[in-house]
Motif scaffolding. Structure first.
Motif, PDB file in Angstrom:
ATOM      1  N   TYR A  80     -30.781 -38.478 -10.868  1.00  0.00           N
ATOM      2  CA  TYR A  80     -29.334 -38.616 -10.972  1.00  0.00           C
ATOM      3  C   TYR A  80     -28.933 -40.043 -10.601  1.00  0.00           C
ATOM      4  CZ  TYR A  80     -28.798 -33.505 -11.178  1.00  0.00           C
ATOM      5  OH  TYR A  80     -28.857 -32.194 -11.545  1.00  0.00           O
ATOM      6  N   SER A  81     -27.812 -40.490 -11.161  1.00  0.00           N
ATOM      7  CA  SER A  81     -27.266 -41.793 -10.788  1.00  0.00           C
ATOM      8  C   SER A  81     -26.628 -41.701  -9.408  1.00  0.00           C
ATOM      9  CB  SER A  81     -26.228 -42.240 -11.820  1.00  0.00           C
ATOM     10  OG  SER A  81     -25.119 -41.353 -11.809  1.00  0.00           O
ATOM     11  N   ALA A  82     -26.185 -42.830  -8.887  1.00  0.00           N
ATOM     12  CA  ALA A  82     -25.576 -42.845  -7.557  1.00  0.00           C
ATOM     13  C   ALA A  82     -24.295 -42.027  -7.517  1.00  0.00           C
ATOM     14  CB  ALA A  82     -25.298 -44.289  -7.130  1.00  0.00           C
ATOM     15  N   ASP A  83     -23.610 -41.886  -8.657  1.00  0.00           N
ATOM     16  CA  ASP A  83     -22.399 -41.060  -8.698  1.00  0.00           C
ATOM     17  C   ASP A  83     -22.691 -39.642  -9.165  1.00  0.00           C
ATOM     18  OD1 ASP A  83     -22.994 -41.719 -11.271  1.00  0.00           O
ATOM     19  OD2 ASP A  83     -21.027 -42.525 -11.786  1.00  0.00           O
ATOM     20  N   ARG A  84     -23.976 -39.240  -9.057  1.00  0.00           N
ATOM     21  CA  ARG A  84     -24.421 -37.857  -9.261  1.00  0.00           C
ATOM     22  C   ARG A  84     -24.277 -37.388 -10.717  1.00  0.00           C
ATOM     23  NH1 ARG A  84     -25.761 -40.131  -4.761  1.00  0.00           N
ATOM     24  NH2 ARG A  84     -26.337 -38.675  -3.107  1.00  0.00           N
TER      25      ARG A  84
ATOM     26  N   VAL B 266     -40.384 -39.187  -6.961  1.00  0.00           N
ATOM     27  CA  VAL B 266     -39.430 -40.076  -6.310  1.00  0.00           C
ATOM     28  C   VAL B 266     -38.484 -40.622  -7.397  1.00  0.00           C
ATOM     29  CG1 VAL B 266     -41.012 -42.067  -6.503  1.00  0.00           C
ATOM     30  CG2 VAL B 266     -39.202 -42.094  -4.799  1.00  0.00           C
ATOM     31  N   GLU B 267     -37.188 -40.305  -7.377  1.00  0.00           N
ATOM     32  CA  GLU B 267     -36.522 -39.586  -6.313  1.00  0.00           C
ATOM     33  C   GLU B 267     -35.344 -38.828  -6.885  1.00  0.00           C
ATOM     34  OE1 GLU B 267     -35.222 -42.401  -3.368  1.00  0.00           O
ATOM     35  OE2 GLU B 267     -34.865 -43.865  -4.929  1.00  0.00           O
ATOM     36  N   ALA B 268     -34.583 -38.120  -6.046  1.00  0.00           N
ATOM     37  CA  ALA B 268     -33.493 -37.287  -6.547  1.00  0.00           C
ATOM     38  C   ALA B 268     -32.337 -38.129  -7.083  1.00  0.00           C
ATOM     39  CB  ALA B 268     -32.992 -36.372  -5.425  1.00  0.00           C
ATOM     40  N   PHE B 269     -31.889 -39.102  -6.280  1.00  0.00           N
ATOM     41  CA  PHE B 269     -30.695 -39.871  -6.630  1.00  0.00           C
ATOM     42  C   PHE B 269     -30.996 -41.371  -6.587  1.00  0.00           C
ATOM     43  CE2 PHE B 269     -29.233 -35.998  -4.416  1.00  0.00           C
ATOM     44  CZ  PHE B 269     -28.526 -35.404  -5.449  1.00  0.00           C
TER      45      PHE B 269
ATOM     46  N   SER C  99     -22.030 -34.451   6.227  1.00  0.00           N
ATOM     47  CA  SER C  99     -22.633 -33.131   6.025  1.00  0.00           C
ATOM     48  C   SER C  99     -22.158 -32.511   4.712  1.00  0.00           C
ATOM     49  CB  SER C  99     -22.286 -32.206   7.190  1.00  0.00           C
ATOM     50  OG  SER C  99     -22.856 -32.681   8.387  1.00  0.00           O
ATOM     51  N   GLN C 100     -20.908 -32.722   4.367  1.00  0.00           N
ATOM     52  CA  GLN C 100     -20.376 -32.180   3.116  1.00  0.00           C
ATOM     53  C   GLN C 100     -21.083 -32.810   1.916  1.00  0.00           C
ATOM     54  OE1 GLN C 100     -16.116 -32.526   2.643  1.00  0.00           O
ATOM     55  NE2 GLN C 100     -16.163 -31.890   0.500  1.00  0.00           N
ATOM     56  N   GLU C 101     -21.308 -34.108   1.957  1.00  0.00           N
ATOM     57  CA  GLU C 101     -21.992 -34.786   0.854  1.00  0.00           C
ATOM     58  C   GLU C 101     -23.436 -34.297   0.717  1.00  0.00           C
ATOM     59  OE1 GLU C 101     -19.637 -39.085   0.830  1.00  0.00           O
ATOM     60  OE2 GLU C 101     -21.351 -38.784   2.160  1.00  0.00           O
ATOM     61  N   ILE C 102     -24.107 -34.110   1.833  1.00  0.00           N
ATOM     62  CA  ILE C 102     -25.484 -33.599   1.789  1.00  0.00           C
ATOM     63  C   ILE C 102     -25.501 -32.185   1.221  1.00  0.00           C
ATOM     64  CG2 ILE C 102     -27.454 -32.908   3.211  1.00  0.00           C
ATOM     65  CD1 ILE C 102     -26.765 -35.225   5.095  1.00  0.00           C
TER      66      ILE C 102
ATOM     67  N   LEU D 238     -26.649 -29.202  -5.869  1.00  0.00           N
ATOM     68  CA  LEU D 238     -26.976 -29.768  -7.174  1.00  0.00           C
ATOM     69  C   LEU D 238     -28.478 -29.743  -7.427  1.00  0.00           C
ATOM     70  CD1 LEU D 238     -25.845 -31.257  -9.692  1.00  0.00           C
ATOM     71  CD2 LEU D 238     -26.112 -33.400  -8.424  1.00  0.00           C
ATOM     72  N   LEU D 239     -29.277 -30.127  -6.437  1.00  0.00           N
ATOM     73  CA  LEU D 239     -30.729 -30.199  -6.600  1.00  0.00           C
ATOM     74  C   LEU D 239     -31.375 -28.825  -6.720  1.00  0.00           C
ATOM     75  CD1 LEU D 239     -31.784 -33.072  -4.165  1.00  0.00           C
ATOM     76  CD2 LEU D 239     -31.621 -33.129  -6.649  1.00  0.00           C
ATOM     77  N   SER D 240     -30.710 -27.801  -6.231  1.00  0.00           N
ATOM     78  CA  SER D 240     -31.296 -26.463  -6.309  1.00  0.00           C
ATOM     79  C   SER D 240     -31.481 -26.016  -7.754  1.00  0.00           C
ATOM     80  CB  SER D 240     -30.420 -25.456  -5.552  1.00  0.00           C
ATOM     81  OG  SER D 240     -29.153 -25.303  -6.184  1.00  0.00           O
ATOM     82  N   THR D 241     -30.796 -26.674  -8.690  1.00  0.00           N
ATOM     83  CA  THR D 241     -30.966 -26.354 -10.115  1.00  0.00           C
ATOM     84  C   THR D 241     -32.062 -27.188 -10.763  1.00  0.00           C
ATOM     85  OG1 THR D 241     -29.332 -28.008 -10.837  1.00  0.00           O
ATOM     86  CG2 THR D 241     -28.510 -25.816 -10.254  1.00  0.00           C
ATOM     87  N   GLU D 242     -32.614 -28.183 -10.043  1.00  0.00           N
ATOM     88  CA  GLU D 242     -33.580 -29.107 -10.627  1.00  0.00           C
ATOM     89  C   GLU D 242     -34.960 -29.041  -9.983  1.00  0.00           C
ATOM     90  OE1 GLU D 242     -32.831 -31.042 -13.202  1.00  0.00           O
ATOM     91  OE2 GLU D 242     -30.693 -30.575 -13.259  1.00  0.00           O
ATOM     92  N   THR D 243     -35.063 -28.481  -8.766  1.00  0.00           N
ATOM     93  CA  THR D 243     -36.335 -28.531  -8.047  1.00  0.00           C
ATOM     94  C   THR D 243     -36.492 -27.318  -7.132  1.00  0.00           C
ATOM     95  OG1 THR D 243     -37.738 -29.943  -6.648  1.00  0.00           O
ATOM     96  CG2 THR D 243     -35.406 -29.853  -6.104  1.00  0.00           C
TER      97      THR D 243
END
Length: 633
Positions: free
Chosen positions: A296-300, A274-277, A61-64, A70-75
């Motif tokens: 974003y890359s897998a390490d955000r 498609v897609e965010a990460f 849940s913390q990771e989500i 982070l995504l709230s600044t992009e979409t």
């Protein structure tokens, strides 16, 4: 004076390479900026390295929560693909960051009836609980494309959801499936169509994609003029294999998304990117290209910006410095011999050293970036180690030749290391020939032996002129010394035992490294699934060791024959992949024309041609080597 000349030439070579690197990595115009730096909607799958829906290892849940912030600044909106599987609280978290949600339910085949119903129940629950956050719902994603359900089975789930929620209900699939199944089109409240030009049966250049999206959108609109359309997936990969004329790259991904936004704004299209990460787990299904569609890359870390110019490789300067350091170490180590060389020979050797250094650093960086597990990273390091060793030996052999001190019997380790890379090439090539749709062309893995052989040949012809035959040059590289029959047998046995052991160890490691027991409760299914992962998507040294053992026991020309056969097999395999596409068949009903167009797409693919050239270059020394002065080693 001689030392000054050595330093001057070193600086000259480094400067030339620095200039070329700078010019090839200038920031590029990727099209108009995305307005406000935000896209309308993006697919949200929060899996990180080591997590996968296939093995039921889900994000916390913390990771989500971190991802959504982070995504709230992009979409403005996110699209989910499942309502269970660790994603039960996405809507609540999205509400906190002002994000809207297109909520999905993941539907599988009828053997997953219980899991399907759990998805439907949870979708209904959260849709009714968060009506201000969840604006639309999607029941199923490409389940018809995968052939897991029949239309009438899917319709039962869609109707169940429509009766229970107030939001508009849809199903998501590639655009042509709405044309193929009008009964689905009639039932849904809006269409969710996937238009992915990279994956089309007839792949397009990045410049053609906007017109292609508009054309297929219009087809759906003309067929069904009364319902809203959501372009549910559209994007472009930043890394991986080239398909026909469709080239994955960071700049091309940026160009695609910006052109999509411009197209949508101009025509009033509703779209989702498609897609965010980047999704490491998808490499098991779709290779490197499947794992690299994210903003974003897998390490955000941001792969590219939505505004301003875009750089293909922002790490180029660091890589240039590493390559320069390797060249400096070689020049310093061999300075006594180098100062005695003539001007052209000295300049040629330093340039050759710098070239191999750059290729080695690029190989390490590329292989590391596209490795998604501990096993794959260990393989990347092993490839780097073998390349470093072979490169050093070839440079030493080249310097001996330039100094006119080459020894006929030395070079034995070059010969056997080249055979090891031939084994890697054969293993990778058979996979490309049999099922190469998702596999990257492995040119970087064999680039050191390929360029090393070519560079040594050129240096040999430069120093010895027309009196040198190709076969003599190959003998100068490999020497005439080989392992004795006793040591050859021992080495072959060690390779076989080690190779089989690696296959077993890697398969066991894959099973124990995640929730395989939970995902595959039947032991035989669990072993098979893990084995398929290691065979198909790991850089499996076990199999290459077995192939190397065979090559050690056979004449070198056998390896050359095998490599040439792989060239033909890859061309046939790639061509057949195009021929079997449903839309490709419809576009070219004439068989002869269809074969020709598919063949053209194959032989005009630069990545594929580079790999075929690599195979032929590896085959040449095996064909030309004269094994006529063998002595034990």
């Amino acid at each position: 004076m001689k030392i000054s000349r050595l330093i001057l030439f070193f600086l000259l070579v480094i400067s030339v390479n620095g200039l070329l690197s700078w010019l090839s990595n200038l920031p590029q115009d990727a099209g108009p900026d995305v307005p406000d730096g935000k896209i309308s909607s993006v697919s949200f799958a929060p899996f990180r390295e080591g997590q996968s829906p296939l093995t039921e290892v889900f994000p916390t849940s913390q990771e989500i929560d971190e991802d959504l912030r982070l995504l709230s600044t992009e979409t403005h909106t996110i699209r989910t693909y499942a309502s269970t599987r660790g994603l039960t609280d996405v809507a609540a978290m999205a509400q906190k960051y002002g994000l809207n949600v297109i909520q999905g339910a993941w539907i599988g085949g009828m053997t997953m009836a219980e899991e399907n119903q759990a998805e439907i129940d949870q979708l209904i629950k959260v849709a009714n609980q968060y009506p201000d956050v969840i604006k639309r719902v999607i029941v199923g994603n490409e389940v018809l494309l995968r052939g897991e359900l029949k239309p009438e089975q899917l319709l039962q789930y869609i109707r169940q959801v429509k009766k229970a929620v107030k939001q508009p209900v849809s199903y998501a699939d590639v655009w042509s499936f709405y044309m193929r199944y009008p009964e689905i089109a009639k039932e849904v409240d809006f269409f969710t169509v996937h238009i992915l030009p990279y994956w089309e049966d007839e792949p397009l250049t990045i410049e053609e994609t906007a017109a292609h999206i508009e054309k297929n959108y219009r087809k759906i609109r003309e067929a069904y003029p009364d319902k809203p359309i959501l372009i549910g997936e559209s994007g472009w990969p930043s890394a991986g294999r080239q398909r026909g004329w469709a080239v994955p790259s960071v700049v091309n991904e940026a160009k695609f998304i910006r052109s999509l936004v411009q197209l949508a704004n101009k025509n009033g299209f509703d779209y989702n990117v498609v897609e965010a990460f980047n999704q490491p787990w998808k490499s098991q299904l779709e290779g490197v290209v499947g794992a690299n569609w994210g903003l974003y890359s897998a390490d955000r870390k941001l792969v590219f910006p939505l505004t301003g110019n875009v750089t293909e490789n922002p790490l180029w300067l660091k890589q240039l410095l590493y390559a320069g350091l390797i060249t400096l170490l070689v020049v310093g180590w061999q300075s006594k011999a180098l100062v005695e060389l003539g001007t052209l020979r000295l300049l040629g050797f330093i340039g050759f050293t710098q070239l191999l250094s750059v290729l080695l650093i690029n190989q390490i960086a590329g292989n590391w970036y596209t490795s998604y597990s501990l096993i794959e990273r260990l393989h990347a390091l092993c490839i780097a180690g073998l390349s470093l060793l072979l490169g050093a030996l070839i440079l030493r052999r080249t310097l001996d030749g330039l100094s006119d001190k080459i020894r006929e019997k030395s070079g034995v380790w070059i010969r056997y290391l080249v055979l090891a890379f031939v084994a890697i090439a054969l293993y990778k090539s058979q996979a490309l020939a049999l099922n190469g749709r998702y596999l990257s062309f492995p040119s970087p893995q064999t680039i050191i032996p390929v360029i090393g052989i070519v560079g040594f040949m050129l240096m040999s012809y430069f120093t010895k002129g027309k009196n040198l035959t190709f076969a003599q040059a190959i003998n100068d590289l490999f020497g005439t010394q080989t392992l004795s029959m006793k040591w050859a047998k021992i080495t072959g046995l060690v390779l076989v035992v080690t190779g089989l052991s690696l296959i077993i160890i890697e398969t066991a490691f894959v099973m124990q490294n995640s929730n395989y027991e939970q995902a595959y409760p039947i032991v035989t299914e669990r072993i098979y699934a893990a084995l398929m992962v290691t065979i198909n998507y790991s850089q499996l040294f076990g199999w290459t060791m077995l192939i190397t053992a065979v090559l050690f026991k056979t004449p070198l020309r056998t390896g050359a024959y095998a490599l040439v056969f792989m060239v033909l097999a890859i061309i046939v395999g790639e061509t057949c992949t195009f021929l079997m596409g449903h839309d490709f068949i419809e576009s070219y009903p004439n068989v002869g024309e269809r074969i020709w167009i598919a063949f053209v797409y194959t032989i005009t693919n630069p990545q594929l041609l580079l790999w075929l050239a690599s195979l032929l270059i590896l085959a040449l020394p095996l064909w030309q080597y004269r094994d006529n002065k063998i002595s034990g080693a």
